[in-house]
Scaffold this motif. Structure first.
Motif, PDB file in Angstrom:
ATOM      1  N   ARG A 262       0.999  -1.493   0.083  1.00 32.51           N
ATOM      2  CA  ARG A 262       0.107  -0.061  -0.042  1.00 32.51           C
ATOM      3  C   ARG A 262       0.840   1.366   0.017  1.00 32.51           C
ATOM      4  O   ARG A 262       0.716   2.182  -0.718  1.00 32.51           O
ATOM      5  N   LEU A 263       1.895   1.151   0.708  1.00 31.11           N
ATOM      6  CA  LEU A 263       2.719   2.500   0.866  1.00 31.11           C
ATOM      7  C   LEU A 263       3.526   2.667  -0.364  1.00 31.11           C
ATOM      8  O   LEU A 263       3.770   3.932  -0.948  1.00 31.11           O
ATOM      9  N   ALA A 264       3.867   1.583  -1.217  1.00 31.09           N
ATOM     10  CA  ALA A 264       4.660   1.642  -2.382  1.00 31.09           C
ATOM     11  C   ALA A 264       3.594   2.422  -3.458  1.00 31.09           C
ATOM     12  O   ALA A 264       4.088   3.483  -4.165  1.00 31.09           O
ATOM     13  N   ARG A 265       2.327   2.055  -3.414  1.00 32.06           N
ATOM     14  CA  ARG A 265       1.300   2.649  -4.421  1.00 32.06           C
ATOM     15  C   ARG A 265       1.113   4.037  -3.939  1.00 32.06           C
ATOM     16  O   ARG A 265       1.028   5.054  -4.877  1.00 32.06           O
ATOM     17  N   LEU A 266       1.166   4.580  -2.841  1.00 28.80           N
ATOM     18  CA  LEU A 266       0.798   5.826  -2.582  1.00 28.80           C
ATOM     19  C   LEU A 266       2.011   6.537  -2.530  1.00 28.80           C
ATOM     20  O   LEU A 266       1.884   7.930  -3.028  1.00 28.80           O
ATOM     21  N   LEU A 267       3.308   6.277  -2.435  1.00 25.53           N
ATOM     22  CA  LEU A 267       4.566   6.925  -2.708  1.00 25.53           C
ATOM     23  C   LEU A 267       4.429   7.261  -4.368  1.00 25.53           C
ATOM     24  O   LEU A 267       4.866   8.291  -4.915  1.00 25.53           O
ATOM     25  N   THR A 268       4.060   6.261  -4.893  1.00 25.11           N
ATOM     26  CA  THR A 268       4.291   6.446  -6.686  1.00 25.11           C
ATOM     27  C   THR A 268       2.991   7.212  -6.958  1.00 25.11           C
ATOM     28  O   THR A 268       3.445   8.161  -7.738  1.00 25.11           O
ATOM     29  N   ASP A 269       1.799   7.559  -6.418  1.00 27.14           N
ATOM     30  CA  ASP A 269       0.616   8.269  -6.786  1.00 27.14           C
ATOM     31  C   ASP A 269       1.244   9.627  -6.268  1.00 27.14           C
ATOM     32  O   ASP A 269       0.951  10.733  -7.009  1.00 27.14           O
ATOM     33  N   ALA A 270       1.967   9.721  -5.325  1.00 21.94           N
ATOM     34  CA  ALA A 270       2.429  11.123  -4.418  1.00 21.94           C
ATOM     35  C   ALA A 270       3.481  11.725  -5.523  1.00 21.94           C
ATOM     36  O   ALA A 270       3.376  12.792  -5.974  1.00 21.94           O
ATOM     37  N   GLY A 271       4.316  10.829  -6.101  1.00 24.34           N
ATOM     38  CA  GLY A 271       5.381  11.209  -6.929  1.00 24.34           C
ATOM     39  C   GLY A 271       4.731  11.726  -8.318  1.00 24.34           C
ATOM     40  O   GLY A 271       5.241  12.810  -8.932  1.00 24.34           O
ATOM     41  N   ALA A 272       3.846  10.963  -8.984  1.00 20.94           N
ATOM     42  CA  ALA A 272       3.171  11.315  -9.919  1.00 20.94           C
ATOM     43  C   ALA A 272       2.423  12.780 -10.030  1.00 20.94           C
ATOM     44  O   ALA A 272       2.541  13.521 -11.113  1.00 20.94           O
ATOM     45  N   ARG A 273       1.782  13.057  -8.865  1.00 19.70           N
ATOM     46  CA  ARG A 273       1.188  14.113  -8.789  1.00 19.70           C
ATOM     47  C   ARG A 273       2.267  15.319  -8.440  1.00 19.70           C
ATOM     48  O   ARG A 273       1.827  16.443  -9.074  1.00 19.70           O
ATOM     49  N   ARG A 274       3.228  14.881  -8.027  1.00 11.38           N
ATOM     50  CA  ARG A 274       4.491  16.247  -7.945  1.00 11.38           C
ATOM     51  C   ARG A 274       4.945  16.409  -9.432  1.00 11.38           C
ATOM     52  O   ARG A 274       5.070  17.629  -9.711  1.00 11.38           O
ATOM     53  N   ILE A 275       5.099  15.274 -10.021  1.00  8.17           N
ATOM     54  CA  ILE A 275       5.558  15.574 -11.434  1.00  8.17           C
ATOM     55  C   ILE A 275       4.438  16.362 -12.417  1.00  8.17           C
ATOM     56  O   ILE A 275       5.173  17.372 -12.969  1.00  8.17           O
ATOM     57  N   ALA A 276       3.396  15.989 -12.282  1.00  5.80           N
ATOM     58  CA  ALA A 276       2.134  16.722 -12.894  1.00  5.80           C
ATOM     59  C   ALA A 276       2.166  18.376 -12.780  1.00  5.80           C
ATOM     60  O   ALA A 276       1.823  18.923 -13.425  1.00  5.80           O
ATOM     61  N   ALA A 277       2.444  18.525 -11.407  1.00  2.42           N
ATOM     62  CA  ALA A 277       2.555  19.960 -10.951  1.00  2.42           C
ATOM     63  C   ALA A 277       3.890  20.445 -11.208  1.00  2.42           C
ATOM     64  O   ALA A 277       4.050  21.894 -10.589  1.00  2.42           O
ATOM     65  N   GLY A 278       4.821  19.964 -12.140  1.00  2.00           N
ATOM     66  CA  GLY A 278       6.056  20.461 -12.321  1.00  2.00           C
ATOM     67  C   GLY A 278       7.293  20.417 -11.179  1.00  2.00           C
ATOM     68  O   GLY A 278       8.219  20.721 -11.468  1.00  2.00           O
ATOM     69  N   GLU A 279       6.931  19.684 -10.066  1.00  2.00           N
ATOM     70  CA  GLU A 279       7.962  19.293  -9.131  1.00  2.00           C
ATOM     71  C   GLU A 279       8.633  18.186  -9.622  1.00  2.00           C
ATOM     72  O   GLU A 279       8.650  17.114  -8.760  1.00  2.00           O
ATOM     73  N   ILE A 280       9.612  18.167 -10.583  1.00  2.00           N
ATOM     74  CA  ILE A 280       9.782  16.834 -11.134  1.00  2.00           C
ATOM     75  C   ILE A 280      10.966  16.199 -10.226  1.00  2.00           C
ATOM     76  O   ILE A 280      10.953  15.003  -9.892  1.00  2.00           O
ATOM     77  N   ALA A 281      11.804  16.814  -9.702  1.00  2.00           N
ATOM     78  CA  ALA A 281      12.762  16.291  -8.669  1.00  2.00           C
ATOM     79  C   ALA A 281      12.096  15.715  -7.570  1.00  2.00           C
ATOM     80  O   ALA A 281      12.402  14.426  -7.029  1.00  2.00           O
ATOM     81  N   GLN A 282      11.214  16.323  -6.845  1.00  2.00           N
ATOM     82  CA  GLN A 282      10.419  15.756  -5.819  1.00  2.00           C
ATOM     83  C   GLN A 282       9.780  14.535  -6.078  1.00  2.00           C
ATOM     84  O   GLN A 282       9.749  13.595  -5.355  1.00  2.00           O
ATOM     85  N   GLY A 283       9.150  14.648  -7.399  1.00  4.65           N
ATOM     86  CA  GLY A 283       8.269  13.510  -7.664  1.00  4.65           C
ATOM     87  C   GLY A 283       9.001  12.073  -7.899  1.00  4.65           C
ATOM     88  O   GLY A 283       8.718  11.337  -7.392  1.00  4.65           O
TER      89      GLY A 283
END
Length: 313
Positions: A262-283
């Protein structure tokens, strides 16, 4: 003398019943003058009458407190605080200020159906379980039924922790009725989690006590622009914190495996959300963190691709 002794016992029992209701209901609220009145009304409309209600106001600067103080019912009390924004703290303070053997929770924008407490108290008495949860439905700002956005309910009872970790069922906080001793034994809500402390609480309770369940819809969850969960900028990261805490305290390898997935999926979703917002490195940093917790390449690739496409559009 025997008659006097008997009368005295009756008086003492009556005072005890009034002083210690069966259920302490806690409603945390902040600047929801209209909605909180409807939430309170749904508690006052309960078929089960042996309750007390503690409305914990988080420093509202609208008419919330004035409206609440106008309610004429000795079972309703208002606990007015300075604003903290910590819902876990508000719920804990509400429980601490009450005396019910059971504790229940209602958000100030939601509403219970009249049979809610009666059905759950009955379920707890019938099963001997330490806590109870039930089904719920969603409505919009006008009270019209709408489709559920997230979460799945299935009527599981007993040891439901694996089902919660797999997302095969959901124990929504507004449906919970918990034995006070159990609430105290797990430490209440984690005030270090300013969001998603309700999920953390459900996992901790499910880890130590069997659950009773009511399959019928017990409440309406209101979807509206001011809903707290809808304003969270980083929902997946907030949820990830809950499962990081879970992994620190859980020793069972089977449960740990479910939590890591569950944690892996949440972190992946969080990363994708950051990338979509332009926060590439954080994502990509969050996605890299997911690698150590049951990372699934195919799922991550799809989520990152979608995020990059969103950036271009």
């Amino acid at each position: 003398m025997p008659h006097r002794a008997k009368s005295r016992i009756v008086v003492i029992m009556t005072i005890t019943a009034v002083a210690a209701p069966a259920v302490t209901v806690v409603i945390p609220t902040w600047n929801r003058a209209g909605l909180v009145q409807r939430a309170v009304a749904s508690v006052m409309d309960q078929i089960w009458r042996d309750w007390e209600l503690v409305v914990v106001d988080d420093g509202s600067d609208d008419d919330s407190v004035a409206g609440l103080r106008a309610i004429v019912d000795p079972r309703v009390r208002i606990l007015a605080l300075e604003h903290s924004g910590n819902i876990a703290r508000l719920r804990n303070l509400g429980v601490a200020s009450g005396s019910g053997r059971l504790v229940a929770f209602l958000d100030s924008d939601d509403m219970w159906l009249p049979h809610k407490l009666a059905r759950q108290v009955e379920a707890l008495h019938a099963t001997g379980a330490g806590w109870c949860y039930g089904n719920y439905a969603h409505i919009d700002a006008a009270g019209i039924p709408v489709a559920q956005r997230a979460g799945v309910f299935r009527a599981d009872s007993g040891k439901i922790l694996p089902a919660l970790l797999r997302e095969e069922t959901a124990a929504y906080v507004g449906t919970l009725v918990v034995d006070r001793t159990l609430f105290d034994s797990v430490g209440g809500f984690d005030e270090g989690l300013t969001m998603r402390a309700d999920l953390d609480f459900a996992l901790r309770v499910a880890a130590v006590a069997d659950a009773a369940v009511v399959a019928d819809v017990l409440m309406h969850v209101r979807e509206h622009p001011g809903r707290t969960t809808g304003r969270i900028a980083d929902p997946h990261e907030r949820s990830a914190l809950v499962f990081e805490r879970f992994l620190k305290r859980e020793t069972d390898e089977g449960l740990r495996a479910l939590a890591r997935k569950r944690l892996a999926r949440l972190l992946t979703d969080a990363g994708a959300r950051r990338i979509a917002a332009g926060e590439i490195a954080q994502g990509f940093g969050l996605i890299a963190k997911a690698v150590g917790h049951g990372f699934r390449f195919g799922y991550a690739a799809r989520r990152v691709a979608g995020a990059l496409l969103a950036r271009r559009s």
